[in-house]
Design a protein around this motif. Sequence first.
Motif, PDB file in Angstrom:
ATOM      1  N   UNK A  67     -47.943 -24.669  27.228  1.00 46.32           N
ATOM      2  CA  UNK A  67     -49.026 -25.532  27.691  1.00 46.32           C
ATOM      3  C   UNK A  67     -50.213 -24.736  28.188  1.00 46.32           C
ATOM      4  N   UNK A  68     -49.946 -23.658  28.914  1.00 49.24           N
ATOM      5  CA  UNK A  68     -51.037 -22.800  29.393  1.00 49.24           C
ATOM      6  C   UNK A  68     -51.786 -22.149  28.243  1.00 49.24           C
ATOM      7  N   UNK A  69     -51.048 -21.692  27.241  1.00 47.87           N
ATOM      8  CA  UNK A  69     -51.688 -21.075  26.077  1.00 47.87           C
ATOM      9  C   UNK A  69     -52.539 -22.096  25.322  1.00 47.87           C
ATOM     10  N   UNK A  70     -52.050 -23.324  25.210  1.00 46.75           N
ATOM     11  CA  UNK A  70     -52.821 -24.365  24.523  1.00 46.75           C
ATOM     12  C   UNK A  70     -54.113 -24.673  25.276  1.00 46.75           C
ATOM     13  N   UNK A  71     -54.044 -24.721  26.601  1.00 45.74           N
ATOM     14  CA  UNK A  71     -55.244 -24.979  27.397  1.00 45.74           C
ATOM     15  C   UNK A  71     -56.254 -23.853  27.212  1.00 45.74           C
ATOM     16  N   UNK A  72     -55.771 -22.614  27.223  1.00 46.23           N
ATOM     17  CA  UNK A  72     -56.666 -21.471  27.046  1.00 46.23           C
ATOM     18  C   UNK A  72     -57.320 -21.513  25.672  1.00 46.23           C
ATOM     19  N   UNK A  73     -56.563 -21.855  24.634  1.00 44.18           N
ATOM     20  CA  UNK A  73     -57.134 -21.917  23.294  1.00 44.18           C
ATOM     21  C   UNK A  73     -58.165 -23.033  23.160  1.00 44.18           C
ATOM     22  N   UNK A  74     -57.893 -24.183  23.735  1.00 45.85           N
ATOM     23  CA  UNK A  74     -58.842 -25.296  23.641  1.00 45.85           C
ATOM     24  C   UNK A  74     -60.130 -24.969  24.395  1.00 45.85           C
ATOM     25  N   UNK A  75     -60.000 -24.431  25.600  1.00 45.58           N
ATOM     26  CA  UNK A  75     -61.192 -24.075  26.381  1.00 45.58           C
ATOM     27  C   UNK A  75     -61.982 -22.989  25.661  1.00 45.58           C
ATOM     28  N   UNK A  76     -61.293 -22.022  25.076  1.00 48.50           N
ATOM     29  CA  UNK A  76     -61.979 -20.968  24.323  1.00 48.50           C
ATOM     30  C   UNK A  76     -62.720 -21.519  23.122  1.00 48.50           C
ATOM     31  N   UNK A  77     -62.106 -22.447  22.398  1.00 49.58           N
ATOM     32  CA  UNK A  77     -62.768 -23.035  21.229  1.00 49.58           C
ATOM     33  C   UNK A  77     -64.012 -23.820  21.645  1.00 49.58           C
ATOM     34  N   UNK A  78     -63.926 -24.538  22.751  1.00 50.58           N
ATOM     35  CA  UNK A  78     -65.092 -25.296  23.221  1.00 50.58           C
ATOM     36  C   UNK A  78     -66.217 -24.351  23.628  1.00 50.58           C
ATOM     37  N   UNK A  79     -65.887 -23.289  24.326  1.00 50.92           N
ATOM     38  CA  UNK A  79     -66.918 -22.343  24.752  1.00 50.92           C
ATOM     39  C   UNK A  79     -67.558 -21.625  23.571  1.00 50.92           C
ATOM     40  N   UNK A  80     -66.761 -21.257  22.577  1.00 50.72           N
ATOM     41  CA  UNK A  80     -67.306 -20.594  21.395  1.00 50.72           C
ATOM     42  C   UNK A  80     -68.202 -21.539  20.617  1.00 50.72           C
ATOM     43  N   UNK A  81     -67.828 -22.798  20.507  1.00 52.78           N
ATOM     44  CA  UNK A  81     -68.673 -23.750  19.787  1.00 52.78           C
ATOM     45  C   UNK A  81     -69.981 -23.992  20.521  1.00 52.78           C
ATOM     46  N   UNK A  82     -69.951 -24.025  21.854  1.00 49.15           N
ATOM     47  CA  UNK A  82     -71.192 -24.158  22.614  1.00 49.15           C
ATOM     48  C   UNK A  82     -72.091 -22.940  22.427  1.00 49.15           C
ATOM     49  N   UNK A  83     -71.499 -21.761  22.427  1.00 52.08           N
ATOM     50  CA  UNK A  83     -72.277 -20.543  22.206  1.00 52.08           C
ATOM     51  C   UNK A  83     -72.887 -20.528  20.810  1.00 52.08           C
ATOM     52  N   UNK A  84     -72.140 -20.975  19.819  1.00 48.69           N
ATOM     53  CA  UNK A  84     -72.661 -21.045  18.460  1.00 48.69           C
ATOM     54  C   UNK A  84     -73.803 -22.047  18.361  1.00 48.69           C
ATOM     55  N   UNK A  85     -73.693 -23.175  19.025  1.00 50.62           N
ATOM     56  CA  UNK A  85     -74.771 -24.166  19.007  1.00 50.62           C
ATOM     57  C   UNK A  85     -76.032 -23.607  19.652  1.00 50.62           C
ATOM     58  N   UNK A  86     -75.892 -22.875  20.733  1.00 54.03           N
ATOM     59  CA  UNK A  86     -77.060 -22.262  21.385  1.00 54.03           C
ATOM     60  C   UNK A  86     -77.687 -21.216  20.466  1.00 54.03           C
ATOM     61  N   UNK A  87     -76.866 -20.432  19.783  1.00 56.48           N
ATOM     62  CA  UNK A  87     -77.389 -19.399  18.883  1.00 56.48           C
ATOM     63  C   UNK A  87     -78.141 -20.019  17.712  1.00 56.48           C
ATOM     64  N   UNK A  88     -77.605 -21.072  17.116  1.00 56.16           N
ATOM     65  CA  UNK A  88     -78.280 -21.735  15.992  1.00 56.16           C
ATOM     66  C   UNK A  88     -79.601 -22.345  16.454  1.00 56.16           C
ATOM     67  N   UNK A  89     -79.606 -22.958  17.631  1.00 56.76           N
ATOM     68  CA  UNK A  89     -80.836 -23.543  18.160  1.00 56.76           C
ATOM     69  C   UNK A  89     -81.873 -22.467  18.423  1.00 56.76           C
ATOM     70  N   UNK A  90     -81.474 -21.343  18.985  1.00 58.47           N
ATOM     71  CA  UNK A  90     -82.411 -20.253  19.256  1.00 58.47           C
ATOM     72  C   UNK A  90     -82.978 -19.696  17.962  1.00 58.47           C
ATOM     73  N   UNK A  91     -82.159 -19.558  16.938  1.00 61.12           N
ATOM     74  CA  UNK A  91     -82.645 -19.042  15.654  1.00 61.12           C
ATOM     75  C   UNK A  91     -83.647 -19.994  15.024  1.00 61.12           C
TER      76      UNK A  91
END
Length: 110
Positions: A67-91
Amino acid sequence: MLRPRIPTMPTPTAIVTPIDRPAPIEQRHHATACACQHPAPAPAPAPARAVPAVRLSPAGLLAVVGGGAAVVLVVGAVLVSLLLAVAVTAASVAVCAVVLRSMLNNPRHR
C-alpha cells in the motif's frame, strides 16, 4: 426580490443570562516554611502503556508495504504529470514570445 429579509423575533427563545462582574481579588498571605525536616515525596510510578504494541503478520506487513509503495507511485505520477504540463506550457509561451518579437521587430521584411 433581491432585498434581504431579516427575520423578526417577537419573543426571545433562549435564556438570557446577565453579565457577571469579576469578583474582587483576595489578598492571601503565605505561611512561612517550618524549620522541621520533612521526608522527600516518593516518586510517581511510571504510567502503564495504554496501547499495546502492534504485531503484524507477514501478510499484513506485505499489505502495508504494498500500500505504501502504491501511494508513492501514484503521488510520483501526479507530480511528474504536473511538471510535464508546466514544461509544455512554458515551451509554448516561449514560442509565442519569439514569434511576436520577430513580428514586431522587423515590420519591413514581411
